[in-house]
Design a protein around this motif. Structure first.
Motif, PDB file in Angstrom:
ATOM      1  N   MET A 113      -4.311  15.373  -1.743  1.00  0.00           N
ATOM      2  CA  MET A 113      -4.493  13.906  -1.687  1.00  0.00           C
ATOM      3  C   MET A 113      -3.701  13.231  -2.803  1.00  0.00           C
ATOM      4  O   MET A 113      -3.083  12.187  -2.605  1.00  0.00           O
ATOM      5  CB  MET A 113      -5.973  13.544  -1.865  1.00  0.00           C
ATOM      6  CG  MET A 113      -6.848  13.759  -0.661  1.00  0.00           C
ATOM      7  SD  MET A 113      -6.474  12.637   0.684  1.00  0.00           S
ATOM      8  CE  MET A 113      -6.676  11.065  -0.137  1.00  0.00           C
TER       9      MET A 113
ATOM     10  N   ILE B 157       4.798  10.480   5.263  1.00  0.00           N
ATOM     11  CA  ILE B 157       4.985   9.470   4.217  1.00  0.00           C
ATOM     12  C   ILE B 157       6.460   9.380   3.859  1.00  0.00           C
ATOM     13  O   ILE B 157       7.033   8.285   3.751  1.00  0.00           O
ATOM     14  CB  ILE B 157       4.144   9.822   2.972  1.00  0.00           C
ATOM     15  CG1 ILE B 157       2.676   9.858   3.356  1.00  0.00           C
ATOM     16  CG2 ILE B 157       4.395   8.835   1.853  1.00  0.00           C
ATOM     17  CD1 ILE B 157       1.789  10.455   2.296  1.00  0.00           C
TER      18      ILE B 157
ATOM     19  N   ARG C 253       0.841  -1.200   0.000  1.00  0.00           N
ATOM     20  CA  ARG C 253       0.000   0.000   0.000  1.00  0.00           C
ATOM     21  C   ARG C 253       0.874   1.247   0.000  1.00  0.00           C
ATOM     22  O   ARG C 253       1.848   1.328   0.749  1.00  0.00           O
ATOM     23  CB  ARG C 253      -0.908   0.027   1.230  1.00  0.00           C
ATOM     24  CG  ARG C 253      -1.989  -1.009   1.186  1.00  0.00           C
ATOM     25  CD  ARG C 253      -2.956  -0.846   2.365  1.00  0.00           C
ATOM     26  NE  ARG C 253      -3.721  -2.076   2.522  1.00  0.00           N
ATOM     27  CZ  ARG C 253      -3.783  -2.780   3.637  1.00  0.00           C
ATOM     28  NH1 ARG C 253      -3.166  -2.366   4.715  1.00  0.00           N
ATOM     29  NH2 ARG C 253      -4.497  -3.888   3.676  1.00  0.00           N
ATOM     30  N   GLY C 254       0.511   2.204  -0.799  1.00  0.00           N
ATOM     31  CA  GLY C 254       1.278   3.434  -0.843  1.00  0.00           C
ATOM     32  C   GLY C 254       2.458   3.336  -1.794  1.00  0.00           C
ATOM     33  O   GLY C 254       2.701   4.228  -2.572  1.00  0.00           O
TER      34      GLY C 254
ATOM     35  N   MET D 108      -0.125  13.212  -1.995  1.00  0.00           N
ATOM     36  CA  MET D 108       0.190  12.193  -0.994  1.00  0.00           C
ATOM     37  C   MET D 108       0.234  10.800  -1.624  1.00  0.00           C
ATOM     38  O   MET D 108       1.100   9.995  -1.327  1.00  0.00           O
ATOM     39  CB  MET D 108      -0.845  12.232   0.132  1.00  0.00           C
ATOM     40  CG  MET D 108      -0.670  13.433   1.056  1.00  0.00           C
ATOM     41  SD  MET D 108      -2.023  13.633   2.226  1.00  0.00           S
ATOM     42  CE  MET D 108      -1.907  12.100   3.145  1.00  0.00           C
ATOM     43  N   ALA D 109      -0.737  10.551  -2.508  1.00  0.00           N
ATOM     44  CA  ALA D 109      -0.783   9.235  -3.141  1.00  0.00           C
ATOM     45  C   ALA D 109       0.429   9.043  -4.054  1.00  0.00           C
ATOM     46  O   ALA D 109       0.947   7.936  -4.188  1.00  0.00           O
ATOM     47  CB  ALA D 109      -2.079   9.064  -3.920  1.00  0.00           C
TER      48      ALA D 109
ATOM     49  N   MET E 213      -3.853   5.328  -3.597  1.00  0.00           N
ATOM     50  CA  MET E 213      -5.299   5.465  -3.708  1.00  0.00           C
ATOM     51  C   MET E 213      -5.746   6.895  -3.405  1.00  0.00           C
ATOM     52  O   MET E 213      -5.213   7.559  -2.525  1.00  0.00           O
ATOM     53  CB  MET E 213      -5.984   4.493  -2.745  1.00  0.00           C
ATOM     54  CG  MET E 213      -7.467   4.383  -2.979  1.00  0.00           C
ATOM     55  SD  MET E 213      -8.099   2.789  -2.434  1.00  0.00           S
ATOM     56  CE  MET E 213      -9.781   2.885  -3.017  1.00  0.00           C
TER      57      MET E 213
END
Lengths: 571, 320
Positions: A165, A117, A89-90, A168-169, A95
């Motif tokens: 967002m 992150i 994930r990430g 960040m993704a 997402m």
């Protein structure tokens, strides 16, 4: 090799061993650099499918019951242990979610949330974290990135948050991005920005993109391939042009035909009521309506300024006519609607034709507008009681008649709101609004919360009711395609003022004001495929004005018999 | 900051209201201080002696004069003389308060140290057996009166482990920190149990709601571990209701804990209040109640400041 291939994916919810399956054997493939759109209505299983790909579905009470989710043809995500999943994930799968306003942690600064992150997942520390965070924001074209890092999410607009967002993704450099309705909660012009940004980031990184949406217009603008989902099955999938131009499955055809698509005014209504030769009596007339909210003041303290939510708005409505009010969030369109009903106190102007119960309102969310503890009979009685009348036999007759008109069975009277679907509940709201025999209905985003195919049916119903009762509608919406179907005339509202108004066909096909032009060019349509949306980061100006500010006079210019717009600096 | 100052400005107003209220309320209770002080011997006083005593304590004046005198004293830090103790009220309060404060702080530490992790743990295992066990414990802990907890704790320690709690003379922390803590830990547990149970329930409920929030899902989509998501992203959001509860409970504990102080023979504020009321010791009741009200206001203010520290939406005002 395919980046991601999903085979016979089955997902269920409920207690282990007693799951209810909601995704029944889905097959998907996404290659690097490719955009796959998954289209479907609520309950189709499209979001559950998306959440299964990074196994976030586990945290929503779901379980993968069968099938394989292969990344690079080797790693099977469907059976991977949680420890392996946190690694994926990430980093491999990023997402983006639907609601940017609620998808960022409200108690942490934006910089903290991006920074962690880089710190936790990439092992950066100290100044390097901050530098990386600034770069990440600049990459998604956020001006003044360093200052934004120190702000909290609630201090930013939805469009800005969605760009954060995305930043960040992207921070984890994923090879696959899943975007779950990333633009549904946003205005059309903001939607265009986000789509442009996603397309550009995809070009830059070569990532695969899975784009989940209910809006087939958006699909046409962004997708390479399309999968149509209905009730947990993929009913049709293939290249974009095949799906849109040669749909095979009846449901795909239904989505394409029944759903309102924007057609630049050519789908506007023909039954115009307003004729130059007939001067019929107005159902509603609004003159110089203004609504201002004081800001920064307090008990015994002078306000420091005012939000000019609505400034000098004038229009009229004839019986049987619909005026569509379009604009973006914060433009003042809902405040206008509420001021007409005195739900907010107007600061100035006159409203005539709204006396007694002549104007009734239908709100956006039918689930929240019906008291769950009242049966339909009680709900429909309320406007009668509010009008100071008794609920007698004639009132009951009217209830039955209206239920019949809105296509609900007569036994609905003894039932409660939760027994109805969203569309049916909105029909109850419409029937309730019609109980006191109003002349005008104010419909504030009345179909926006409904599924696309339900939208079309409620719009048809509204048109029928308008003819039967000679009703005037004030239809407030952000959705141009919906407004095009129902409005005879359109008023475009920008920063609290009307900037263009007139015949719907004329305004939509030949917009004159720059803002109207921008708004219309941002509306996704199925005719325009794989559009290069211009990345325009301009935001709607604030309507917060200093004390004593007066709106500059507007200069109107005619453009045809019933179409005028604001020119020059008064725009 | 401006907000903080404005809150401070309201302090005197509230205090004034409380002072009037407590002044009138205690005088509405039947009986008088002199009879209560002397017991049956009060009946043997001659009217002249009685009047002399009343004049000495200032009880012969009408209420308005008594109130204004008292208020005047308050402004100079003079809360009056206690009829029963024969000491200045302020001295009595200052002597007793450190113990009450310590007990309240220790109870809160116990409550948060047990309640918060238990609530978070239960929320992450919602509807599983471990959640159920935590919830049963919380229910029992909340419904058991604190004297039962106190007696149980004493019983278990003395009968089960042969350790008797150090009772008798109170040992101030400054004299013998370890002895003091040993003496205070049981009362703190007795007071903290119900508190801990309440914290458990409220933090579980708050966490459950927050774990289904969109931003928690976002954090998970970034690949953060379960514990990081819970402690870093979810918990700060769940703290607001816990803080509200803790503030109210802590303010309440600062008023003294009558029963627990009695059981453990601790000279705290609770017993002073009880004695003062029974003895119609007007000055002492007024002084202590005012002091308690002040503490409540202060705790509330601190809680509000803590809200602002946790949540930027409160710090910078709401969404436009």
């Amino acid at each position: 090799m395919t980046l991601l291939s999903v085979r016979d994916l089955r997902v269920g919810f409920g207690k282990p061993g007693h799951e209810t399956e909601v995704v029944h054997g889905v097959d998907l493939d996404v290659a690097a650099g490719e955009t796959l759109a998954i289209v479907g209505e609520s309950g189709s299983g499209k979001s559950v499918t998306a959440m299964s790909i990074n196994r976030l579905v586990d945290y929503g009470g779901g379980r993968i019951l069968g099938g394989a989710i292969l990344l690079d043809g080797t790693i099977d995500i469907a059976t991977a242990p949680e420890a392996a999943l946190t690694g994926l994930r990430g980093r491999e799968i990023g997402m983006i979610f639907q609601e940017p306003m609620t998808s960022l942690n409200p108690v942490l600064k934006v910089g903290t949330q991006i920074g962690e992150i880089f710190a936790k997942r990439h092992g950066l520390s100290g100044r390097a974290v901050r530098t990386a965070a600034i770069e990440a924001l600049e990459r998604v074209r956020i001006p003044d990135a360093a200052r934004r890092l120190d702000q909290a999410p609630h201090q930013m607009s939805g469009g800005m948050l969605q760009r954060i967002m995305i930043a960040m993704a992207l921070a984890g450099k994923p090879r696959l991005m899943i975007a779950d309705e990333p633009t549904t909660a946003l205005d059309v012009t903001t939607q265009a920005q986000i789509l442009a940004l996603l397309a550009e980031m995809q070009d830059e990184t070569g990532m695969g993109l899975i784009f989940i949406t209910h809006d087939i217009g958006v699909v046409a603008g962004i997708a390479d391939r399309v999968a149509v989902m209905q009730k947990g099955h993929i009913v049709e999938s293939g290249p974009l042009d095949d799906i849109i131009d040669r749909p095979q499955h009846p449901y795909t055809r239904h989505l394409l035909e029944a759903v309102p698509h924007f057609r630049w005014g050519s789908a506007a209504r023909q039954d115009t009521v307003r004729r130059p030769e007939t001067r019929s009596a107005q159902a509603l007339s609004v003159e110089d309506l203004s609504v201002r909210f004081p800001v920064g003041g307090g008990f015994l303290r002078q306000a420091q300024g005012y939000v000019h939510a609505v400034d000098d708005i004038s229009f009229d409505l004839l019986p049987g006519e619909t005026l569509g009010i379009v604009g973006e969030s914060g433009s003042g369109k809902s405040t206008t609607a509420r001021a007409i009903l005195d739900l907010v106190q107007p600061t100035g102007g006159r409203v005539s034709g709204a006396d007694g119960h002549a104007v009734q309102m239908v709100f956006q969310n039918p689930n929240a507008s019906l008291n769950p503890r009242m049966d339909v009979r009680t709900l429909l009685s309320e406007p009668i009681i509010a009008a100071g009348r008794r609920v007698d036999a004639s009132a009951l007759d009217r209830m039955r008649m209206l239920l019949h008109k809105v296509d609900l069975p007569e036994d609905s009277l003894t039932r409660y709101p939760h027994e109805f679907s969203g569309g049916q509940r909105q029909r109850i709201c419409i029937a309730r609004a019609l109980m006191p025999e109003p002349k005008t209905l104010v419909l504030d985003e009345a179909v926006s919360a409904l599924d696309v195919s339900v939208q079309a049916r409620v719009l048809d119903l509204l048109v029928d009711l308008q003819r039967d009762f000679d009703l005037a509608y004030l239809f407030v919406s952000h959705d141009m395609a919906v407004v095009e179907r129902i409005a005879h005339r359109i008023a475009v509202i920008y920063a609290g003022r009307i900037v263009e108004m007139g015949d719907a066909r004329s305004v939509l096909s030949d917009p004159q004001h720059p803002y109207t032009q921008k708004l219309i060019s941002a509306v996704p349509t199925i005719e325009r495929r794989r559009v290069e949306f211009a990345l325009d980061t301009e935001e709607v100006p604030s309507t917060l004005r200093p004390l004593g500010w007066q709106a500059p006079p507007q200069h109107w210019q005619d453009h045809g018999p019933d179409h005028r717009f604001v020119t020059g600096s008064g725009a | 900051m401006q907000y903080f100052l404005r809150r401070l400005a309201v302090f005197p107003l509230v205090m004034l209201g409380v002072s009037v209220f407590v002044f009138v309320a205690i005088r509405l209770v039947p009986g008088d201080a002199i009879t209560a002080m002397l017991g049956t011997e009060g009946g043997m006083l001659t009217p002249a002696q009685r009047e002399a005593l009343a004049a000495y304590f200032g009880l012969d004046q009408n209420w308005a004069v008594q109130y204004l005198r008292w208020l005047g004293g308050l402004l100079t830090g003079d809360l009056g003389i206690s009829v029963t103790y024969g000491q200045p009220v302020l001295d009595i309060i200052l002597e007793r308060f450190p113990l009450t404060l310590q007990l309240a702080l220790m109870s809160m530490v116990v409550a948060l140290a047990i309640g918060l992790p238990a609530g978070v743990f239960a929320a992450t295992r919602a509807e599983r057996p471990s959640d159920l066990i935590v919830r049963i414990f919380a229910m029992v802990g909340q419904s058991m009166p604190n004297f039962v907890v106190a007696l149980l704790a004493i019983y278990i320690l003395s009968v089960g482990f042969g350790v008797l709690p150090t009772m008798g003379r109170f040992i101030p922390f400054t004299q013998d920190p370890l002895g003091n803590l040993a003496q205070m830990i049981l009362p703190a547990i007795a007071l903290g149990t119900a508190f801990a149970a309440a914290v458990t329930r409220i933090s579980r409920a708050a966490m459950l709601e927050i774990l289904s929030e969109d931003y928690v899902r976002t954090a998970r989509s970034q690949g953060f571990s379960q514990s990081y998501v819970i402690w870093r992203h979810a918990l700060p959001n769940a703290l607001i209701p816990v803080l509200t509860l803790s503030g109210v409970e802590f303010g309440y504990l600062l008023g003294g804990a009558v029963i627990v102080e009695q059981i453990f023979a601790l000279p705290g504020l609770g017993r002073v209040v009880l004695d003062a009321i029974l003895q119609r010791d007007y000055a002492l009741v007024q002084g202590v109640v005012l002091f308690i009200a002040f503490n409540f206001l202060l705790v509330n203010l601190l809680v509000d400041l803590a809200y602002a520290a946790i949540d930027p939406r409160i710090r910078y005002g709401g969404r436009k």
